[in-house]
Design an enzyme around this catalytic site. Structure first.
Site, PDB file in Angstrom:
ATOM      1  N   ASN A  55      13.244 -26.620  23.248  1.00 43.61           N
ATOM      2  CA  ASN A  55      13.992 -25.503  22.661  1.00 43.61           C
ATOM      3  C   ASN A  55      15.149 -25.248  23.617  1.00 43.61           C
ATOM      4  OD1 ASN A  55      14.988 -23.099  21.721  1.00 43.61           O
ATOM      5  ND2 ASN A  55      13.179 -21.885  22.224  1.00 43.61           N
ATOM      6  N   TRP A  56      16.322 -25.702  23.205  1.00 35.58           N
ATOM      7  CA  TRP A  56      17.479 -25.617  24.109  1.00 35.58           C
ATOM      8  C   TRP A  56      17.979 -24.194  24.293  1.00 35.58           C
ATOM      9  CZ3 TRP A  56      21.251 -30.300  22.768  1.00 35.58           C
ATOM     10  CH2 TRP A  56      20.588 -31.500  23.045  1.00 35.58           C
ATOM     11  N   LYS A  57      17.562 -23.294  23.397  1.00 35.54           N
ATOM     12  CA  LYS A  57      18.050 -21.904  23.430  1.00 35.54           C
ATOM     13  C   LYS A  57      19.590 -21.916  23.389  1.00 35.54           C
ATOM     14  CE  LYS A  57      13.733 -20.648  25.627  1.00 35.54           C
ATOM     15  NZ  LYS A  57      12.971 -19.742  26.472  1.00 35.54           N
ATOM     16  N   HIS A 114      10.364 -17.058  17.526  1.00 32.54           N
ATOM     17  CA  HIS A 114      10.381 -17.112  18.987  1.00 32.54           C
ATOM     18  C   HIS A 114      10.413 -15.692  19.564  1.00 32.54           C
ATOM     19  CE1 HIS A 114      11.530 -17.926  23.100  1.00 32.54           C
ATOM     20  NE2 HIS A 114      11.027 -19.136  22.905  1.00 32.54           N
ATOM     21  N   GLU A 142      11.995 -14.446  21.920  1.00 31.82           N
ATOM     22  CA  GLU A 142      13.336 -13.914  22.221  1.00 31.82           C
ATOM     23  C   GLU A 142      13.986 -13.363  20.954  1.00 31.82           C
ATOM     24  OE1 GLU A 142      14.673 -17.447  24.207  1.00 31.82           O
ATOM     25  OE2 GLU A 142      13.205 -17.018  25.777  1.00 31.82           O
ATOM     26  N   GLU A 188       3.082 -19.049  22.936  1.00 34.39           N
ATOM     27  CA  GLU A 188       3.946 -18.815  24.088  1.00 34.39           C
ATOM     28  C   GLU A 188       3.686 -17.417  24.638  1.00 34.39           C
ATOM     29  OE1 GLU A 188       7.571 -21.730  23.724  1.00 34.39           O
ATOM     30  OE2 GLU A 188       8.131 -19.740  23.057  1.00 34.39           O
ATOM     31  N   GLY A 193      10.103 -18.724  31.006  1.00 34.70           N
ATOM     32  CA  GLY A 193      11.241 -18.666  31.921  1.00 34.70           C
ATOM     33  C   GLY A 193      10.950 -17.946  33.227  1.00 34.70           C
ATOM     34  N   SER A 197       7.042 -22.095  30.786  1.00 33.05           N
ATOM     35  CA  SER A 197       7.131 -22.738  32.105  1.00 33.05           C
ATOM     36  C   SER A 197       6.344 -24.053  32.179  1.00 33.05           C
ATOM     37  CB  SER A 197       6.702 -21.779  33.213  1.00 33.05           C
ATOM     38  OG  SER A 197       7.548 -20.639  33.231  1.00 33.05           O
ATOM     39  N   GLY A 229      11.306 -24.954  27.247  1.00 32.48           N
ATOM     40  CA  GLY A 229      12.627 -24.369  27.416  1.00 32.48           C
ATOM     41  C   GLY A 229      13.377 -25.060  28.551  1.00 32.48           C
ATOM     42  N   GLY A 230      13.334 -24.487  29.727  1.00 34.98           N
ATOM     43  CA  GLY A 230      14.118 -24.957  30.875  1.00 34.98           C
ATOM     44  C   GLY A 230      13.988 -26.448  31.147  1.00 34.98           C
TER      45      GLY A 230
HETATM   46  P1  13P Z   1      10.461 -22.092  29.435  1.00 39.28           P
HETATM   47  O1  13P Z   1       9.899 -23.491  29.333  1.00 39.28           O
HETATM   48  O2  13P Z   1      11.850 -22.061  30.010  1.00 39.28           O
HETATM   49  O3  13P Z   1       9.504 -21.141  30.101  1.00 39.28           O
HETATM   50  O4  13P Z   1      10.647 -21.572  27.929  1.00 39.28           O
HETATM   51  C1  13P Z   1       9.578 -21.679  27.039  1.00 39.28           C
HETATM   52  C2  13P Z   1      10.073 -21.355  25.685  1.00 39.28           C
HETATM   53  O5  13P Z   1      10.405 -20.214  25.400  1.00 39.28           O
HETATM   54  C3  13P Z   1      10.166 -22.438  24.702  1.00 39.28           C
HETATM   55  O6  13P Z   1      10.390 -21.948  23.432  1.00 39.28           O
END
Ligand code: 13P
Length: 254
Positions: A9-11, A95, A97, A167, A173, A213, A234-235
């Protein structure tokens, strides 16, 4: 039995001009892992570049959100028809966020999830508790509510296109990962809740990803757990080598 699925998920992180290089690097670094389903969910504006770069590779492309209406006056939104037309096969809904910053509710997550499945997209529906909810002893209540409302009117047949992403909000994050046992406990609860909704046999076929994470260093122990069928990353999805490290762990866990 359940093919592992690792999705990035590149956000709001990668520009259109940076997209082809990352997709090609991911495809190259992961080409030996045909037993893992590999997905990159990108900002909508990156999709044309991502689809083009992913052509002829095993990398599937998706978006990070979708609207439930086919078209109309919904400024800023994208429909499932547009997502399919652009060459995507996947979408993320719900998600945390989007729940936290954009007013997403269990009800709108349900509308988006049903629209995605109806359009033939594989939908990764995200659920997960906040730290306050966990500390207040509300974990089970929150997960059951997000599942029951989020999956209202989703049938057993629809589940062929459904992936659930667990999640924990406190792990996103933050560098804080749920321990494999903590994650497995919730994944088992999710599968049991799903069994009540669509039957135990179908629930056994639905993949449940862990997100929060996840990185090459902790992926193997998480993916070794019975009900952890993949990751939503994510990251670590922003660097091909890290993303490939997680996919290698998934390939070995199969
Ligand atoms: P991180 O891997 O950066 O913690 O993010 C997880 C995430 O929200 C994937 O959708």
């Amino acid at each position: 039995m359940r093919k592992k699925i690792i999705a990035g998920n590149w956000k709001m992180n990668i520009k259109p001009s940076e997209t082809a290089a990352l997709i090609k690097a991911v495809a190259e670094a992961t080409k030996d892992y045909s037993n893992v389903e590999i997905v990159c969910c990108t900002p909508a504006i990156d999709v044309p570049a991502a689809v083009e770069a992913a052509k002829g590779t095993a990398v599937g492309v998706g978006t990070e959100n979708c609207h439930w209406k086919e078209s109309g006056a919904y400024t800023g939104e994208i429909s499932t028809g547009m997502i399919v037309d652009a060459g995507c096969k996947y979408v993320i809904t719900g998600h945390s966020e989007r729940r936290q910053y954009f007013g997403e509710t269990d009800e709108t997550v349900n509308l988006r999830t049903r629209a995605a499945i109806a359009a033939g997209l594989t939908c990764m529906m995200c659920i997960g508790e906040t730290l306050e909810e966990r500390e207040a002893g509300k974990l089970v209540e929150v997960i059951e509510r997000q599942m029951n409302v989020g999956l209202k009117d989703v049938t057993a047949a629809d589940c062929a296109k459904l992936v659930i992403a667990y999640e924990p909000v406190w792990a996103i994050g933050t560098g804080k990962t749920a321990t494999p046992d903590q994650a497995q406990e919730v994944h088992a609860l999710i599968r049991a809740t799903l069994a009540k909704l669509v039957g135990a046999e179908t629930a056994e076929t639905v993949r449940i990803q862990y997100g929060g994470s996840m990185k090459p260093g902790n992926a193997a122990e998480l993916l070794a757990k019975k009900d952890i069928d993949g990751g939503l990353i994510g990251g670590a999805a922003l660097k091909a080598a890290d993303f490939a490290g997680i996919i290698a762990a998934a390939a070995a866990a199969n």
